[in-house]
Design a protein around this motif. Structure first.
Motif, PDB file in Angstrom:
ATOM      1  N   MET A   1       0.823  -1.192   0.000  1.00 23.62           N
ATOM      2  CA  MET A   1       0.000   0.000   0.000  1.00 23.62           C
ATOM      3  C   MET A   1       0.866   1.254   0.000  1.00 23.62           C
ATOM      4  O   MET A   1       0.509   2.250  -0.622  1.00 23.62           O
ATOM      5  N   ASP A   2       1.989   1.157   0.694  1.00 28.05           N
ATOM      6  CA  ASP A   2       2.922   2.294   0.756  1.00 28.05           C
ATOM      7  C   ASP A   2       3.519   2.579  -0.625  1.00 28.05           C
ATOM      8  O   ASP A   2       3.706   3.736  -0.998  1.00 28.05           O
ATOM      9  N   GLY A   3       3.810   1.513  -1.392  1.00 30.69           N
ATOM     10  CA  GLY A   3       4.387   1.656  -2.727  1.00 30.69           C
ATOM     11  C   GLY A   3       3.403   2.312  -3.686  1.00 30.69           C
ATOM     12  O   GLY A   3       3.801   3.098  -4.558  1.00 30.69           O
ATOM     13  N   ALA A   5       1.029   4.480  -2.845  1.00 31.12           N
ATOM     14  CA  ALA A   5       0.950   5.906  -2.502  1.00 31.12           C
ATOM     15  C   ALA A   5       2.175   6.639  -3.030  1.00 31.12           C
ATOM     16  O   ALA A   5       2.077   7.775  -3.518  1.00 31.12           O
ATOM     17  N   ASN A   6       3.342   5.996  -2.926  1.00 32.18           N
ATOM     18  CA  ASN A   6       4.584   6.582  -3.455  1.00 32.18           C
ATOM     19  C   ASN A   6       4.491   6.794  -4.963  1.00 32.18           C
ATOM     20  O   ASN A   6       4.906   7.837  -5.471  1.00 32.18           O
ATOM     21  N   THR A   9       2.157   9.789  -5.798  1.00 31.00           N
ATOM     22  CA  THR A   9       2.765  11.107  -5.556  1.00 31.00           C
ATOM     23  C   THR A   9       3.843  11.408  -6.590  1.00 31.00           C
ATOM     24  O   THR A   9       3.971  12.539  -7.055  1.00 31.00           O
TER      25      THR A   9
END
Length: 147
Positions: A1-3, A5-6, A9
């Motif tokens: 999930m973090d990837g 969002a990265n 952005t």
């Protein structure tokens, strides 16, 4: 999930930077070039669409003519029955004025002609039936040879 969002952005930042850079580097020469290209596109587009439509219509007409020619070549016995007009077995004159439009044939000649037409139709139907049966036999043999 973090990837994810990265990635979102990064894509957003690159889009904003590239869009801002496109407008800051815009010189009067580039503006004129864009206006000329957009104007030429708007002026020529209807003619190009007409030309493409004409070419497409010609292609459709050629295809329709080709399929019509193929349909005339492949005729079934049932279709052949409706195409040939066989005179009825009446011996009365068809012309109300009493004048014949063609040669004056007797009753026997008209009957012979009807019989000839019927025999020709039957022979053509038989030939078409035989060719259809041969094609079916070839299809069956093809499937049997594969096994």
């Amino acid at each position: 999930m973090d990837g994810l969002a990265n990635l979102a952005t990064t894509v957003g930042n690159r889009f904003a930077t590239n869009l801002r850079g496109s407008f800051t580097d815009l010189t009067p020469e580039k503006v004129i070039r864009i206006v000329i290209i957009a104007g030429a596109y708007l002026l020529l587009r209807p003619y190009l669409v007409k030309l493409a439509g004409r070419a497409q219509m010609q292609s459709h007409e050629e295809e329709a003519a080709r399929t019509e020619a193929e349909a005339k070549v492949k005729i079934s016995p049932n279709e052949l029955r409706g195409m040939v007009n066989i005179p009825e077995d009446t011996d009365e004159e068809d012309d109300p004025a009493g004048q014949a439009s063609g040669p004056d044939w007797g009753k026997k000649a008209r009957r012979r002609q009807r019989e000839i037409i019927k025999r020709m139709l039957e022979a053509e139907e038989q030939r078409l039936r035989e060719t259809l049966e041969e094609q079916e036999d070839k299809d069956i043999e093809e499937f049997l040879d594969k096994e």
